[in-house]
Enzyme design. Structure first.
Site, PDB file in Angstrom:
ATOM      1  N   ASP A 204       0.827  -1.199   0.000  1.00 63.64           N
ATOM      2  CA  ASP A 204       0.000   0.000   0.000  1.00 63.64           C
ATOM      3  C   ASP A 204       0.865   1.254   0.000  1.00 63.64           C
ATOM      4  O   ASP A 204       1.904   1.300   0.660  1.00 63.64           O
ATOM      5  CB  ASP A 204      -0.851  -0.044   1.284  1.00 63.64           C
ATOM      6  CG  ASP A 204      -1.777   1.129   1.411  1.00 63.64           C
ATOM      7  OD1 ASP A 204      -2.624   1.306   0.523  1.00 63.64           O
ATOM      8  OD2 ASP A 204      -1.659   1.884   2.397  1.00 63.64           O
ATOM      9  N   GLU A 246       1.498  -0.487  -5.049  1.00 63.49           N
ATOM     10  CA  GLU A 246       0.525   0.556  -5.322  1.00 63.49           C
ATOM     11  C   GLU A 246       1.308   1.860  -5.400  1.00 63.49           C
ATOM     12  O   GLU A 246       1.726   2.410  -4.381  1.00 63.49           O
ATOM     13  CB  GLU A 246      -0.525   0.669  -4.217  1.00 63.49           C
ATOM     14  CG  GLU A 246      -1.603   1.663  -4.614  1.00 63.49           C
ATOM     15  CD  GLU A 246      -2.290   2.397  -3.447  1.00 63.49           C
ATOM     16  OE1 GLU A 246      -3.393   2.907  -3.661  1.00 63.49           O
ATOM     17  OE2 GLU A 246      -1.717   2.497  -2.346  1.00 63.49           O
TER      18      GLU A 246
HETATM   19  C1  GLC Z   1      -4.329   3.136  -0.352  1.00 64.71           C
HETATM   20  C2  GLC Z   1      -5.575   2.294  -0.239  1.00 64.71           C
HETATM   21  C3  GLC Z   1      -6.714   3.124   0.281  1.00 64.71           C
HETATM   22  C4  GLC Z   1      -6.328   3.703   1.618  1.00 64.71           C
HETATM   23  C5  GLC Z   1      -4.996   4.462   1.535  1.00 64.71           C
HETATM   24  C6  GLC Z   1      -4.461   4.789   2.879  1.00 64.71           C
HETATM   25  O1  GLC Z   1      -4.460   4.120  -1.308  1.00 64.71           O
HETATM   26  O2  GLC Z   1      -5.868   1.697  -1.476  1.00 64.71           O
HETATM   27  O3  GLC Z   1      -7.898   2.391   0.373  1.00 64.71           O
HETATM   28  O4  GLC Z   1      -7.332   4.566   2.076  1.00 64.71           O
HETATM   29  O5  GLC Z   1      -4.004   3.686   0.894  1.00 64.71           O
HETATM   30  O6  GLC Z   1      -3.977   3.618   3.494  1.00 64.71           O
END
Ligand code: GLC
Length: 552
Positions: A204, A246
């Site tokens: 993440d 991500e």
């Molecule tokens: C990422 C996740 C999202 C979350 C954010 C903070 O972007 O996909 O759902 O709110 O991180 O952890």
């Protein structure tokens, strides 16, 4: 059946993203759990899923749906026990399905004992685990991500009287990766879950680990170096496991997360995703061609993760203001459908439930270079609920049948963690696994078939080269995927009207296009331009095979 030993298994895989909470409730408390998920593995197997991506299931006050972790080593009791988790992994592996999970490295919940300790005093032993400042002026170039709710990346902590740094919600303080204890602790977390049998992580918020003055605090060399250390642990101690990033960044920065085949195995293709929709909205192949050209090539053992939707808003951070306006107009007319810089809708409602458009989107998802990642429920054409707050409208219970609560739970309906979708156009009584399984023409059966076809040709789709074909109709996207002697010609009509295209296929002269989904044979390719007509939003995949001389 043992898991395949191919170290680059992910290139031939189909991924499926789901939340334990949303999939199946085995104990009737209104919340999905690991036992329920285990019971539904056969459905995923039958669909053709090779790897499940689990959204965060750790201890959490759930102010950001579990991305606010208060204990990295514990499972939220509503979802089950460690034994339930282990049994789920065992059962998944026995069906040849791998499992990766979210790894939230950048921040914790403000309820985490580390932060509670850290904020108790400036002298606390955990103080250095977070990023503090006497004022809120540092790192001004770092954008605010949740701009609909946060006004600064700094938040005031009244007890110890300093500001702390947070890139997301203010209840999610960022960990301080300059602190070696933090770096070691998160390696412990990685080892803990991989030892339990997990096959890797979706990391993440990858770009944000370190902060440096004078930068936007994203994609810093220090951040890459840390991920390389994690990769090293995986290569040495857990071969076969993967890291998926991500990193919602432009292609030149996103590509850096592959490193030199020594960082991430996979990176989500965030630049491509909105341009698929932009291509449709503007009836032009240009946005897709431009961005794919920028995202290739990548190192041999690396792979893009391609997706149409996920659990977040459809982010429009990587398009121009003008493009964003086109997208908002096309897909989010009602302001309630927007959030931060994005669109908080599910796939089917976003395209007005237009079946040819939904099919075309999947035709792209399964044939563009990268591994397809499905979001639970989209294979059914599930609807959303824009009247639920935050991103909850796309996180409602999976629809299994037309029974109470869509067959998701035996709880009273008002006890469900979120209500099931009852909008008449997307009512669960129609849109559910049971009904769709019975109807040969349902979206579910169609997606299942497409996954089979993708797998049949997984050599060329998973490993082949990519080449756009030039022609004169900008509404038509045409490309070739090629690997050795196999070739797949993919043609898409992005417009709402029927159209035609003439392609110069003369270098494949003598070959005969065979439509890959139905095996329908098309005329042999000659030196003359090859002429295709395409209904609105139609697409074709043609397997180019040496002519076998058979008649139609
Ligand atoms: C990422 C996740 C999202 C979350 C954010 C903070 O972007 O996909 O759902 O709110 O991180 O952890």
């Amino acid at each position: 059946m043992p898991l395949s030993s191919d170290p680059i298994w992910y290139r031939d895989a189909v991924f499926y993203e789901l939340h334990v909470k949303s999939f199946y409730d085995s104990d009737g408390d209104g919340i999905g759990d690991f036992r329920g998920l285990t019971m539904k593995l056969e459905y995923l197997k039958d669909l053709g899923v090779d790897c499940i991506w689990l959204l965060p299931f750790y201890q959490s006050p759930l102010k950001d749906d579990g991305y606010d972790i208060s204990d990295y080593y514990g499972i939220l009791p509503q979802y089950g026990t460690i034994d339930d988790f282990k049994e789920f992994i065992r059962a998944a592996h026995s069906k040849n399905i791998r499992v990766i999970a979210d790894l939230v490295l950048n921040h914790v919940s403000d309820q985490h004992p580390w932060f509670k300790e850290a904020k108790s005093s400036k002298e606390s032993s955990k103080r250095g685990w977070f990023v503090w400042s006497d004022d809120d002026q540092g790192y001004p170039a770092a954008p605010i991500i949740f701009r609909d709710v946060e006004i600064s990346n700094w938040a005031w902590e009244p007890v110890s009287r300093q500001y702390y740094w947070h890139r997301f919600y203010s209840h999610q303080p960022d960990l301080n990766y300059d602190n070696p204890e933090v770096r070691e602790e998160m390696k412990r977390v990685v080892r803990y879950w991989l030892s339990m049998g997990l096959d890797g992580f979706r990391c993440d918020a990858a770009p944000y680990l370190f902060e440096r003055e004078g930068t936007n605090c994203e994609n810093l060399d220090e951040t890459h170096a840390y991920f390389k250390e994690l990769r090293n642990i995986i290569d040495r101690e857990f071969p076969g496991a993967i890291l998926l990033a991500e990193a919602n960044e432009w292609p030149n920065e996103a590509k850096r997360y592959f490193g030199n085949e020594d960082e991430f195995h996979m990176v989500f293709n965030f630049p491509l995703m909105p341009r698929i929709y932009l291509g449709l909205a503007s009836e032009s192949s240009a946005p897709i061609i431009n961005i794919v050209d920028q995202t290739l090539p990548i190192p041999k053992t690396c792979d893009w993760g391609i997706f149409l939707r996920n659990h977040d808003e459809l982010t429009l951070a990587l398009v121009t203001d003008e493009e964003r306006d086109i997208m908002f107009q096309a897909y989010a007319g009602n302001p309630k459908m927007r959030l931060n810089l994005g669109i908080r809708r599910r796939l089917a409602p976003m395209v007005d439930n237009d079946r040819p458009t939904i099919e075309l989107l999947h035709g792209l998802l399964f044939s563009l270079p990268g591994t397809p990642i499905l979001y639970y429920g989209d294979e059914l054409g599930m609807g959303d609920n824009i009247f639920l707050g935050d991103r909850n409208g796309v996180r409602t219970p999976m629809q299994w049948s037309y029974d109470r609560n869509a067959g998701f739970s035996r709880a009273d309906s008002e006890q469900l963690y979120l209500p099931v979708v009852i909008n008449p156009n997307f009512h669960y009584e129609n849109i559910n696994v049971e009904s769709e399984s019975r109807l040969p023409t349902s979206l579910l059966n169609w997606v299942k078939k497409m996954i089979r076809v993708r797998k049949k040709f997984s050599d060329v789709f998973g490993h082949g080269s990519m080449e756009f074909l030039e022609h004169r109709n900008k509404k038509v996207l045409a490309y070739m995927r090629r690997l050795e002697n196999s070739g797949m010609l993919c043609i898409f009509n992005l417009s709402r009207k029927p159209t035609y295209v003439e392609l110069d296929l003369s270098r494949f002269r003598g070959l005969r296009p065979i439509e890959a989904i139905t095996d329908a044979k098309f005329p042999q390719i000659s030196d003359r331009p090859y002429f295709f007509t395409l209904p609105p939003r139609a697409f074709f995949w043609f397997n180019l095979k040496l002519d076998d001389g058979e008649e139609d």
